[in-house]
Design a protein around this motif. Structure first.
Motif, PDB file in Angstrom:
ATOM      1  N   GLY A  95      38.507  58.460  62.298  1.00 26.24           N
ATOM      2  CA  GLY A  95      37.128  58.902  62.129  1.00 26.24           C
ATOM      3  C   GLY A  95      36.897  59.781  60.910  1.00 26.24           C
ATOM      4  O   GLY A  95      35.791  60.280  60.714  1.00 26.24           O
ATOM      5  N   LEU A  96      37.901  59.968  60.067  1.00 28.82           N
ATOM      6  CA  LEU A  96      37.730  60.784  58.861  1.00 28.82           C
ATOM      7  C   LEU A  96      36.909  60.064  57.804  1.00 28.82           C
ATOM      8  O   LEU A  96      36.118  60.687  57.097  1.00 28.82           O
ATOM      9  CB  LEU A  96      39.084  61.154  58.254  1.00 28.82           C
ATOM     10  CG  LEU A  96      39.980  62.092  59.047  1.00 28.82           C
ATOM     11  CD1 LEU A  96      41.316  62.254  58.340  1.00 28.82           C
ATOM     12  CD2 LEU A  96      39.309  63.430  59.218  1.00 28.82           C
ATOM     13  N   GLY A  97      37.104  58.762  57.669  1.00 22.54           N
ATOM     14  CA  GLY A  97      36.466  58.003  56.599  1.00 22.54           C
ATOM     15  C   GLY A  97      34.955  58.036  56.659  1.00 22.54           C
ATOM     16  O   GLY A  97      34.289  58.319  55.671  1.00 22.54           O
ATOM     17  N   TRP A  98      34.391  57.731  57.816  1.00 20.41           N
ATOM     18  CA  TRP A  98      32.933  57.710  57.900  1.00 20.41           C
ATOM     19  C   TRP A  98      32.372  59.099  57.703  1.00 20.41           C
ATOM     20  O   TRP A  98      31.344  59.268  57.058  1.00 20.41           O
ATOM     21  CB  TRP A  98      32.452  57.053  59.187  1.00 20.41           C
ATOM     22  CG  TRP A  98      32.473  57.903  60.424  1.00 20.41           C
ATOM     23  CD1 TRP A  98      33.459  57.944  61.361  1.00 20.41           C
ATOM     24  CD2 TRP A  98      31.475  58.828  60.844  1.00 20.41           C
ATOM     25  NE1 TRP A  98      33.134  58.848  62.346  1.00 20.41           N
ATOM     26  CE2 TRP A  98      31.912  59.404  62.060  1.00 20.41           C
ATOM     27  CE3 TRP A  98      30.247  59.237  60.323  1.00 20.41           C
ATOM     28  CZ2 TRP A  98      31.184  60.361  62.752  1.00 20.41           C
ATOM     29  CZ3 TRP A  98      29.511  60.192  61.009  1.00 20.41           C
ATOM     30  CH2 TRP A  98      29.974  60.742  62.206  1.00 20.41           C
ATOM     31  N   ARG A  99      33.040  60.115  58.258  1.00 18.86           N
ATOM     32  CA  ARG A  99      32.549  61.487  58.096  1.00 18.86           C
ATOM     33  C   ARG A  99      32.592  61.908  56.632  1.00 18.86           C
ATOM     34  O   ARG A  99      31.637  62.489  56.108  1.00 18.86           O
ATOM     35  CB  ARG A  99      33.366  62.452  58.945  1.00 18.86           C
ATOM     36  CG  ARG A  99      33.041  62.402  60.406  1.00 18.86           C
ATOM     37  CD  ARG A  99      33.855  63.436  61.212  1.00 18.86           C
ATOM     38  NE  ARG A  99      33.530  63.384  62.609  1.00 18.86           N
ATOM     39  CZ  ARG A  99      34.088  62.559  63.483  1.00 18.86           C
ATOM     40  NH1 ARG A  99      35.018  61.718  63.096  1.00 18.86           N
ATOM     41  NH2 ARG A  99      33.726  62.564  64.752  1.00 18.86           N
TER      42      ARG A  99
END
Length: 177
Positions: A95-99
């Motif tokens: 979930g790091l990429g979208w954030r």
């Protein structure tokens, strides 16, 4: 998770992204001069007028980086930013990429006059497509034969987020916070 400016301690990691095939996944397009990383840092710290790079920091560990570059339509009157991301394999799927991409878009809308931010990805990169949608981007369409990769021309997908589109991370502190 936060975005922060590049420091001298990050240069070896950034050199890895230009020197190690496969580290950037499908975006690998051949070896590049790893000395250019240090030269770019000395020139502008990766914070130029028409391009930039910030590191993705997760609890004090560097997970990768986000980047942006200027583009324009209609003879230069309508400027936009094209963004990208590269995460180390051990940080993918968390979930790091979208954030990171949403926070970067918020940052660029807050500090520049661009009306549009766009990002391209590969048709086979389903994780990035989902991340972009979660980051508030919409699919604009297919760019036919837009990239030479692995010995042949391949299609790409183009996504965009407009200034008026809602931000999924508007309440998250921006870079450096």
């Amino acid at each position: 998770m936060k975005l922060r400016p590049v420091t001298p301690d990050d240069l070896d990691l950034l050199r890895r992204f230009v020197a190690e095939p496969g580290l950037v996944g499908l975006d690998w397009n051949g070896h590049r001069d790893p000395r250019r990383v240090g030269q770019q840092y000395e020139e502008d710290g990766f914070l130029g007028a028409d391009h930039g790079r910030l590191m993705v920091d997760r609890d004090g560990a560097t997970a990768g980086f986000v980047s942006w570059g200027a583009g324009s339509y209609d003879g230069g009157r309508s400027r936009y930013w094209e963004i990208g991301i590269a995460l180390l394999p051990e940080y993918r799927g968390q979930g790091l990429g979208w954030r990171a991409q949403s926070i970067l878009a918020d940052y660029l809308f807050e500090h520049t006059t661009a009306e549009r931010i766009q990002a391209g990805t590969h048709p086979e990169n389903l994780a990035e497509q989902k991340a972009l949608v979660k980051a508030g981007f919409q699919l604009d369409g297919v760019l036919r034969a837009c990239e030479f990769r692995a010995g042949r021309y391949r299609d790409g997908y183009l996504y965009s987020r407009l200034r008026s589109d809602p931000s999924p991370t508007a309440d998250v502190p921006g870079p450096g916070c």
